[in-house]
Design an enzyme around this catalytic site. Structure first.
Site, PDB file in Angstrom:
ATOM      1  N   HIS A 279     110.649  91.234  65.658  1.00 43.51           N
ATOM      2  CA  HIS A 279     109.827  90.215  64.714  1.00 43.51           C
ATOM      3  C   HIS A 279     110.808  88.921  64.541  1.00 43.51           C
ATOM      4  O   HIS A 279     112.034  89.078  63.930  1.00 43.51           O
ATOM      5  CB  HIS A 279     109.677  90.778  63.427  1.00 43.51           C
ATOM      6  CG  HIS A 279     109.175  90.070  62.366  1.00 43.51           C
ATOM      7  ND1 HIS A 279     108.121  90.368  61.735  1.00 43.51           N
ATOM      8  CD2 HIS A 279     109.484  89.101  61.795  1.00 43.51           C
ATOM      9  CE1 HIS A 279     107.675  89.503  60.915  1.00 43.51           C
ATOM     10  NE2 HIS A 279     108.500  88.641  61.019  1.00 43.51           N
TER      11      HIS A 279
ATOM     12  N   HIS B 255     110.985  84.759  63.986  1.00 42.37           N
ATOM     13  CA  HIS B 255     110.626  83.149  64.163  1.00 42.37           C
ATOM     14  C   HIS B 255     111.240  82.325  64.791  1.00 42.37           C
ATOM     15  O   HIS B 255     112.486  81.954  64.585  1.00 42.37           O
ATOM     16  CB  HIS B 255     110.469  82.850  62.699  1.00 42.37           C
ATOM     17  CG  HIS B 255     109.702  83.640  61.696  1.00 42.37           C
ATOM     18  ND1 HIS B 255     108.274  83.313  61.231  1.00 42.37           N
ATOM     19  CD2 HIS B 255     110.072  84.738  60.978  1.00 42.37           C
ATOM     20  CE1 HIS B 255     107.877  84.286  60.664  1.00 42.37           C
ATOM     21  NE2 HIS B 255     108.929  85.049  60.419  1.00 42.37           N
TER      22      HIS B 255
ATOM     23  N   LYS C  50      98.826  89.178  63.971  1.00 38.76           N
ATOM     24  CA  LYS C  50      99.665  88.974  62.688  1.00 38.76           C
ATOM     25  C   LYS C  50      98.581  88.865  61.512  1.00 38.76           C
ATOM     26  O   LYS C  50      97.993  87.927  61.405  1.00 38.76           O
ATOM     27  CB  LYS C  50     100.783  87.995  62.969  1.00 38.76           C
ATOM     28  CG  LYS C  50     101.600  87.785  61.472  1.00 38.76           C
ATOM     29  CD  LYS C  50     102.738  89.206  61.345  1.00 38.76           C
ATOM     30  CE  LYS C  50     103.301  89.239  60.054  1.00 38.76           C
ATOM     31  NZ  LYS C  50     104.566  88.515  59.771  1.00 38.76           N
TER      32      LYS C  50
ATOM     33  N   HIS D  85     102.024  91.610  57.413  1.00 43.65           N
ATOM     34  CA  HIS D  85     102.957  91.080  56.098  1.00 43.65           C
ATOM     35  C   HIS D  85     102.431  91.766  54.944  1.00 43.65           C
ATOM     36  O   HIS D  85     101.431  91.382  54.561  1.00 43.65           O
ATOM     37  CB  HIS D  85     103.132  89.586  55.938  1.00 43.65           C
ATOM     38  CG  HIS D  85     104.144  89.070  54.863  1.00 43.65           C
ATOM     39  ND1 HIS D  85     105.282  88.455  55.243  1.00 43.65           N
ATOM     40  CD2 HIS D  85     103.951  89.536  53.466  1.00 43.65           C
ATOM     41  CE1 HIS D  85     105.609  88.269  53.988  1.00 43.65           C
ATOM     42  NE2 HIS D  85     105.007  88.552  53.245  1.00 43.65           N
TER      43      HIS D  85
ATOM     44  N   HIS E  81     109.129  94.010  58.266  1.00 45.26           N
ATOM     45  CA  HIS E  81     110.342  93.679  57.512  1.00 45.26           C
ATOM     46  C   HIS E  81     110.087  94.406  56.110  1.00 45.26           C
ATOM     47  O   HIS E  81     109.878  94.021  54.988  1.00 45.26           O
ATOM     48  CB  HIS E  81     110.378  92.312  57.273  1.00 45.26           C
ATOM     49  CG  HIS E  81     109.182  91.499  56.973  1.00 45.26           C
ATOM     50  ND1 HIS E  81     108.445  91.782  55.847  1.00 45.26           N
ATOM     51  CD2 HIS E  81     108.785  90.531  57.502  1.00 45.26           C
ATOM     52  CE1 HIS E  81     107.181  91.021  56.195  1.00 45.26           C
ATOM     53  NE2 HIS E  81     107.449  90.128  57.015  1.00 45.26           N
TER      54      HIS E  81
ATOM     55  N   ASP F 276     113.572  89.301  61.535  1.00 45.10           N
ATOM     56  CA  ASP F 276     112.767  88.383  60.674  1.00 45.10           C
ATOM     57  C   ASP F 276     113.719  87.101  60.552  1.00 45.10           C
ATOM     58  O   ASP F 276     113.487  86.397  59.615  1.00 45.10           O
ATOM     59  CB  ASP F 276     112.261  88.906  59.525  1.00 45.10           C
ATOM     60  CG  ASP F 276     111.264  87.979  58.786  1.00 45.10           C
ATOM     61  OD1 ASP F 276     110.689  87.093  59.324  1.00 45.10           O
ATOM     62  OD2 ASP F 276     111.255  88.155  57.494  1.00 45.10           O
TER      63      ASP F 276
ATOM     64  N   HIS G 127     115.202  77.858  58.423  1.00 44.40           N
ATOM     65  CA  HIS G 127     114.651  76.606  57.620  1.00 44.40           C
ATOM     66  C   HIS G 127     116.079  75.445  57.681  1.00 44.40           C
ATOM     67  O   HIS G 127     117.300  76.336  57.171  1.00 44.40           O
ATOM     68  CB  HIS G 127     114.157  76.886  56.352  1.00 44.40           C
ATOM     69  CG  HIS G 127     113.117  77.687  56.200  1.00 44.40           C
ATOM     70  ND1 HIS G 127     111.919  77.331  56.391  1.00 44.40           N
ATOM     71  CD2 HIS G 127     112.844  79.088  56.195  1.00 44.40           C
ATOM     72  CE1 HIS G 127     110.900  78.141  56.305  1.00 44.40           C
ATOM     73  NE2 HIS G 127     111.578  79.135  56.013  1.00 44.40           N
TER      74      HIS G 127
HETATM   75  O1  DOR Z   1     111.509  85.043  54.549  1.00 44.97           O
HETATM   76  C1  DOR Z   1     110.568  84.802  55.325  1.00 44.97           C
HETATM   77  N1  DOR Z   1     110.285  83.762  56.148  1.00 44.97           N
HETATM   78  N2  DOR Z   1     109.488  85.599  55.234  1.00 44.97           N
HETATM   79  C2  DOR Z   1     108.401  85.590  55.926  1.00 44.97           C
HETATM   80  O2  DOR Z   1     107.195  86.094  55.842  1.00 44.97           O
HETATM   81  C3  DOR Z   1     108.135  84.102  56.644  1.00 44.97           C
HETATM   82  C4  DOR Z   1     109.237  83.559  57.205  1.00 44.97           C
HETATM   83  C5  DOR Z   1     109.362  82.009  57.452  1.00 44.97           C
HETATM   84  O3  DOR Z   1     108.394  82.050  58.611  1.00 44.97           O
HETATM   85  O4  DOR Z   1     109.800  81.300  57.022  1.00 44.97           O
HETATM   86 ZN    ZN Z   2     108.528  87.083  59.609  1.00 48.57          ZN
END
Ligand code: DOR
Ligand code: ZN
Length: 363
Positions: free
Chosen positions: A17, A19, A103, A140, A178, A258, A262
């Site tokens: 999992h 990103h 998803k 999710h 998660h 996960d 950012h």
């Molecule tokens: O904390 C998270 N960030 N949880 C999520 O489900 C999405 C993820 C994100 O894409 O930033």
């Molecule tokens: Zn995620």
């Protein structure tokens, strides 16, 4: 040479999992994950979302193009389920050989989930096709009902959504992503059903941050935005139960970071984004958690075997080595829009992945 107890050699792990984002971020995110993992299940919550096979294949090419020279890192793509996904998309996804799951984001549950599913009744034909094609549904698991307390959203999701879903689609392979609560652990344990291949029908990924931290970490001496993620960190008793599940050598629980990058400014803001950056030091963080539980010997199954078995993929051939070699997590890393702060920035971690190992299956 470090002694045996100061080294841990495990089969090359996978991240089930992750990103990776898109554009200029890929040069950073792909390099971090490729340094630790052989494969990763890549989340589709881009802007705009990756809703069909064609888009997933194009995204896959962008990820592959961002790999460091010599890396054989493999992105396993996913589709973003919407109220309008046609059932026929599932056979296209399966035939592509590149899409490994679909998803489910309940609309509004988290980052870029606006085009998610508003009601599972809208996607029944898609779920039927997935059940038929044995295409996993990655969930999710949080309700979005504003009446439900944010700390209860996972437990309520299990009652209101997951139980009926499993009743209606008993052969659908599901990963509860998660997980953050004892309720989720108990629910997974209460579902022993296996597929005809003998692999579990319901599994769960667990992040390093949910194994290491309770919700206190978000409020230690002030508000700590880099510990804010969704589902949000829970009470200590939930963390302890997750750690116990991860260390139980039960193949239904496996690694999914996960890692959700950012930029610093988007986290340190009056409305900060959810997500912890852990891909940089994922294995080191997991090793800390497993060592705390006295279970370092269980890390390999959790990180390198059980996820592959669940997805019906071969386990990796190569190995990585962790060395007991304390190091300090950088305060800031290069990243678009002004840099990024990794989880535990400035803290010392006991384990370090040997950077010389793990770049290929031959390692
Ligand atoms: O904390 C998270 N960030 N949880 C999520 O489900 C999405 C993820 C994100 O894409 O930033
Ligand atoms: Zn995620």
């Amino acid at each position: 040479m470090p002694s045996v107890s100061n080294r841990l050699r495990i089969t090359r792990p996978d991240d089930w999992h992750l990103h990776l984002r898109d554009g200029d971020a890929l040069a950073h995110t792909v390099a971090w994950s490729a340094a630790q993992f052989a494969r990763a299940v890549v989340m589709p919550n881009l802007k705009p979302a990756v809703v069909d096979t064609e888009q997933a294949l194009q995204y896959r090419q962008r990820v592959l193009a961002a790999r460091p020279r010599g890396s054989d890192f493999q992105p396993l793509m996913t589709l973003y389920l919407t109220d309008r996904t046609p059932a026929s998309e599932i056979s296209r996804a399966r035939a592509s050989g590149a899409v490994f799951g679909v998803k489910l984001y309940p609309a509004g549950a988290t980052t870029n989930s606006d085009s998610g599913v508003t009601d599972l009744r809208h996607v029944r034909p898609v779920l039927e096709a997935m059940q038929r094609e044995d295409m996993p549904l990655l969930v999710h698991g949080e309700v979005t009902d504003p009446e439900v307390d944010v700390f209860d959203r996972e437990a309520v999701f299990i009652d209101r959504v997951l139980q009926p879903l499993r009743r209606d689609f008993p052969a659908l392979r599901i990963v509860l992503e998660h997980i953050t609560t004892a309720d989720a652990v108990d629910y997974v344990l209460s579902c022993p059903q296996r597929s005809a291949r003998g692999t579990p029908l319901l599994g769960a990924t667990i992040t390093a941050h949910h194994l290491l931290y309770s919700r206190n970490a978000m409020f230690r001496g002030g508000l700590r935005p880099h510990y804010y993620c969704l589902p949000v960190l829970k009470r200590e008793r939930h963390r302890a139960r997750l750690l116990q599940a991860a260390c139980s050598a039960d193949g239904r629980f496996f690694l999914g970071t996960d890692s959700a990058p950012h930029a610093r400014a988007a986290k340190e803001s009056d409305c900060g984004c959810a997500g912890c950056l852990t891909a940089l030091h994922a294995l080191e963080l997991y090793a800390s958690a497993f060592e705390q539980a006295g279970c370092l010997h269980c890390l390999e199954g959790f990180a390198s075997h059980f996820g592959a078995d669940f997805y019906g993929l071969p386990r990796n051939q190569g190995h990585v080595e962790l060395l007991r070699q304390p190091w300090v997590v950088p305060a800031r890393l290069e990243y678009p829009d002004g840099g990024i702060v990794p989880l535990d920035a400035g803290a010392s971690l006991a384990w370090r992945v040997d950077p010389g190992a793990g770049l290929s299956q031959q390692a």
